[in-house]
Design an enzyme around this catalytic site. Structure first.
Site, short mmCIF file in Angstrom:
data_model
loop_
_atom_site.label_atom_id
_atom_site.label_comp_id
_atom_site.label_asym_id
_atom_site.label_seq_id
_atom_site.Cartn_x
_atom_site.Cartn_y
_atom_site.Cartn_z
CD GLU A 212 -0.60 1.85 -9.83
OE1 GLU A 212 0.04 0.88 -9.42
OE2 GLU A 212 -1.19 1.87 -10.92
C1 LIG Z 1 -2.46 11.57 -13.54
C2 LIG Z 1 -2.90 11.02 -12.23
C3 LIG Z 1 -3.68 9.86 -12.18
C4 LIG Z 1 -4.13 9.36 -10.96
N1 LIG Z 1 -4.94 8.27 -10.94
C5 LIG Z 1 -5.54 7.91 -9.77
C6 LIG Z 1 -6.56 6.89 -9.74
O1 LIG Z 1 -6.89 6.29 -10.77
N2 LIG Z 1 -7.16 6.63 -8.56
C7 LIG Z 1 -6.83 7.26 -7.40
O2 LIG Z 1 -7.42 6.98 -6.37
N3 LIG Z 1 -5.83 8.21 -7.38
C8 LIG Z 1 -5.21 8.55 -8.55
N4 LIG Z 1 -4.24 9.52 -8.55
C9 LIG Z 1 -3.84 10.14 -7.30
C10 LIG Z 1 -2.44 9.71 -6.86
O3 LIG Z 1 -2.46 8.39 -6.40
C11 LIG Z 1 -1.96 10.73 -5.81
O4 LIG Z 1 -1.58 11.87 -6.55
C12 LIG Z 1 -0.83 10.21 -4.97
O5 LIG Z 1 -1.28 9.23 -4.08
C13 LIG Z 1 -0.14 11.31 -4.15
O6 LIG Z 1 -1.06 12.11 -3.49
P1 LIG Z 1 -0.95 13.71 -3.67
O7 LIG Z 1 -0.74 14.00 -5.11
O8 LIG Z 1 -2.14 14.30 -3.01
O9 LIG Z 1 0.37 14.11 -2.93
P2 LIG Z 1 0.56 14.42 -1.36
O10 LIG Z 1 0.11 13.25 -0.57
O11 LIG Z 1 -0.04 15.74 -1.04
O12 LIG Z 1 2.13 14.50 -1.25
C14 LIG Z 1 2.85 15.69 -1.60
C15 LIG Z 1 4.35 15.43 -1.38
O13 LIG Z 1 4.58 15.14 0.00
C16 LIG Z 1 5.22 13.88 0.13
N5 LIG Z 1 4.71 13.23 1.33
C17 LIG Z 1 3.43 12.99 1.67
N6 LIG Z 1 3.36 12.37 2.84
C18 LIG Z 1 4.63 12.19 3.27
C19 LIG Z 1 5.24 11.59 4.41
N7 LIG Z 1 4.52 11.01 5.37
N8 LIG Z 1 6.58 11.62 4.52
C20 LIG Z 1 7.36 12.17 3.54
N9 LIG Z 1 6.85 12.72 2.44
C21 LIG Z 1 5.50 12.74 2.29
C22 LIG Z 1 4.86 13.11 -1.13
O14 LIG Z 1 5.79 12.09 -1.42
C23 LIG Z 1 4.87 14.23 -2.16
O15 LIG Z 1 6.17 14.47 -2.60
C24 LIG Z 1 -3.76 10.02 -9.76
C25 LIG Z 1 -2.95 11.16 -9.80
C26 LIG Z 1 -2.53 11.67 -11.01
C27 LIG Z 1 -1.70 12.92 -11.01
#
Ligand SMILES: Cc1cc2nc3c(=O)[nH]c(=O)nc-3n(C[C@H](O)[C@H](O)[C@H](O)COP(=O)(O)OP(=O)(O)OC[C@H]3O[C@@H](n4cnc5c(N)ncnc54)[C@H](O)[C@@H]3O)c2cc1C
Length: 573
Positions: free
Chosen positions: A384
């Site tokens: 989220e």
């Molecule tokens: C168990 C689980 C349930 C989930 N449920 C849902 C769901 O129901 N529906 C759905 O749509 N999604 C869902 N998600 C996805 C979740 O919302 C994403 O994992 C989340 O938005 C982060 O994306 P990412 O994991 O790809 O991380 P990334 O975006 O790849 O980020 C990696 C790291 O880089 C940092 N970062 C990224 N961009 C920046 C920036 N501009 N500046 C500084 N730091 C940055 C982040 O904070 C993080 O530490 C779920 C994920 C999990 C693990």
């Protein structure tokens, strides 16, 4: 107006903070019965939750039990067969279920907070009539499909496509990952790029049973293992035109509105988790004896229990203040909602760490619940919106509004920042007064009658609201638009704003509770004083570090290590 954004402009919107809001009488009535029913149903299932965590499953009969309890219809209006609870009461229900098991809260929360929230917020009367009754009974379970392998935090970069068919329907193609309830949902809110409006994102309501919709296997996760998380794929899925949510091209707005509106569910869950941990830690500290006495007698153990309590009270105060903003029709609450998510999720993780530390070796063993809670709550700072991205959002939203208002006052204020003493934190009294004169910054005092023992806490927030406004103004002038790239500074601004907004919520709640019986009122006041002192130290540090820090060194060090690809030093060479 947004209370948190106004803090960055140096204003405390007192009338939106005091008095602390109470629950609606109707919610209070339903909640009493609901909380008991949840405890009766989930209370005896501790061993089942443990087994389902190991097995990574949630049996269908158990989900039927959740349906029978009415947990899928919490926020759906009564006219559609739901309970019609407010956001505040809904967060309280998730708080209760989270004292038993996080995966349960997630199954219920992903359905209500995000899965079908789009229909509630943006659905047409026909869409609501068609789906909400089944969603309320739990005959349909909902999920929210935004994330893709290449689009996490950068949600706007999704690649799932929706192309327009000749008959006005849409053809959906793409794959979503990590979808909570993915494997059990009957209805998905799906975000896709529509070819016909220059690649803009559109939200669709998609039924799981339609041809071309499928989901992958249950993901093997670190925590919340029983909760269903899967990929969800769409292959040439025909979506009728009437299943577009809101309007074509408005999907990104829809997604953000859903996430903002749903954040108190997550916050409520975090508070429930903390309450469970405080109960566990208290029992453990009293039962465990070392050095011939219960460890509860040791200062370092007591400090942990007290800190968990301060954090829990603070999280509770901010989560329900934000829920009240949503329930009472505020429109601009996204920054406050983000603050409540960041604060509550991090407070819960600290509590899990400290509770396990109190249980120590026992806490490390899988017999006791600490290790599962530690794994389960890890996700809260990730989904989220990651807390990093939300921190940037909080600062940039506030600075954007401030930038606009300072732009209007440019002439009046410019000379202050062009003063030879440019450095922030060394503004002369004269410059401070000029800033106050020009912007109104610093004139805001909390006028609500507060008991004398809370006046010191109020003075801390008054002073640091001014400091935050000065810091924000300084950063805007120094970096202009490129402030967006100064992430270290943005984090400091956000962290000051978090301490101020959460602290003011705590102050308001303590003022409301101060006459509570049996020492609870006096302790609430003590918590507010303690939080203010702790917040003051953190805020002072953040203010200082805007002027003097080692950001450049840290950036260079990170660059060096990233180039090397590993840690280059070793004592043998
Ligand atoms: C168990 C689980 C349930 C989930 N449920 C849902 C769901 O129901 N529906 C759905 O749509 N999604 C869902 N998600 C996805 C979740 O919302 C994403 O994992 C989340 O938005 C982060 O994306 P990412 O994991 O790809 O991380 P990334 O975006 O790849 O980020 C990696 C790291 O880089 C940092 N970062 C990224 N961009 C920046 C920036 N501009 N500046 C500084 N730091 C940055 C982040 O904070 C993080 O530490 C779920 C994920 C999990 C693990």
């Amino acid at each position: 107006m947004s209370v948190a954004k106004q803090l960055m402009a140096g204003r405390i919107l007192e009338e939106q903070l005091f008095p602390y809001p109470g629950l609606l009488p109707k919610d209070r009535e339903v909640l009493g019965a609901m909380v008991d029913a949840i405890d009766q149903f989930l209370g005896p299932m501790r061993q089942d939750f443990k087994r389902w965590d190991r097995e990574a499953s949630q049996p269908a009969e158990f989900i039927q039990g959740l349906r029978d309890l009415g947990l899928f219809g919490l926020i759906i209006p009564e006219e559609f067969g739901g309970l019609g609870l407010s956001n505040a009461a809904y967060a309280r229900v998730l708080s209760q279920s989270s004292t038993h098991d996080s995966s349960v809260s997630l199954t219920v929360g992903a359905h209500s907070s995000i899965g079908m929230k789009g229909l509630l917020l943006f659905g047409t009367p026909a869409q609501k009539a068609r789906y909400l009754p089944k969603l309320a009974s739990g005959d349909m379970i909902a999920a929210f499909c935004l994330t893709e392998s290449g689009a996490g935090s950068d949600a706007a970069s999704i690649r799932t496509t929706a192309s327009l068919n000749a008959d006005g329907s849409w053809r959906l193609n793409g794959e979503k990952i990590w979808i909570t309830n993915g494997g059990i949902a009957d209805l998905y809110t799906v975000f896709a790029r529509t070819a016909s409006t220059a690649g803009k994102i559109t939200a669709f309501v998609v039924e799981a049973k339609w041809p071309g919709v499928s989901h992958g296997p249950h993901e093997d996760k670190m925590g919340i293992r029983a909760s269903s998380t899967t990929t969800v794929s769409f292959t040439d899925v025909r979506v009728p035109a009437e299943n577009v949510l809101d309007a074509e091209g408005k999907g990104f707005k829809v997604a953000m509105a859903i996430l903002n509106n749903g954040r108190t569910g997550l916050g409520g869950g975090a508070v429930g988790g903390m309450k469970a941990l405080i109960g566990l830690a208290t029992a453990q500290a009293q039962a465990r004896k070392q050095f011939d006495q219960p460890i509860a007698g040791f200062g370092l153990v007591r400090e942990k229990i007290a800190q968990m309590t301060v954090d829990c009270f603070a999280a509770e105060s901010v989560v329900w203040m934000v829920a009240h903003y949503i329930d009472s029709g505020h429109e601009d609450y996204s920054v406050e909602a983000a603050i409540s998510k960041v604060f509550a999720s991090e407070a819960l993780q600290r509590a899990a760490y400290e509770a396990l530390q109190i249980a120590a070796g026992n806490g490390f063993m899988r017999d006791l619940p600490y290790e599962q809670i530690t794994r389960d709550c890890r996700i809260l700072t990730i989904f989220e919106g990651t807390n990093e991205v939300l921190r940037l959002y909080i600062a940039l939203s506030g600075l954007k509004d401030l930038g606009k208002s300072l732009g209007e006052l440019k002439i009046a204020v410019d000379d202050i920042f062009n003063h030879p003493i440019k450095g922030f934190g060394v503004l002369t009294d004269y410059a401070e007064k000029r800033l106050t004169y020009a912007t109104g910054v610093g004139r805001d005092k909390i006028l609500t009658p507060l008991p004398p023992e809370l006046k010191g806490a109020a003075a801390v927030y008054e002073r640091y609201t001014l400091e935050l406004a000065k810091a924000a103004g300084y950063l805007l002038r120094r970096y202009g638009k490129s402030i967006a790239d100064r992430q270290h500074d943005l984090k400091r601004v956000t962290d000051i704003a978090i301490d101020l907004f959460v602290g003011l919520c705590v102050l308001s709640r303590a003022a409301a509770l101060r006459s509570a019986p049996a020492d609870a009122g006096a302790q609430a006041v003590a918590i507010a004083r303690t939080f203010a002192q702790q917040a003051k130290r953190r805020m002072a540090n953040n203010v200082r570090r805007i002027a003097r820090n080692e950001d450049e060194e840290m950036n260079r060090l990170a660059g060096f290590i990233l180039d090397q690809g590993s840690y280059p030093w070793d004592i043998v060479s």
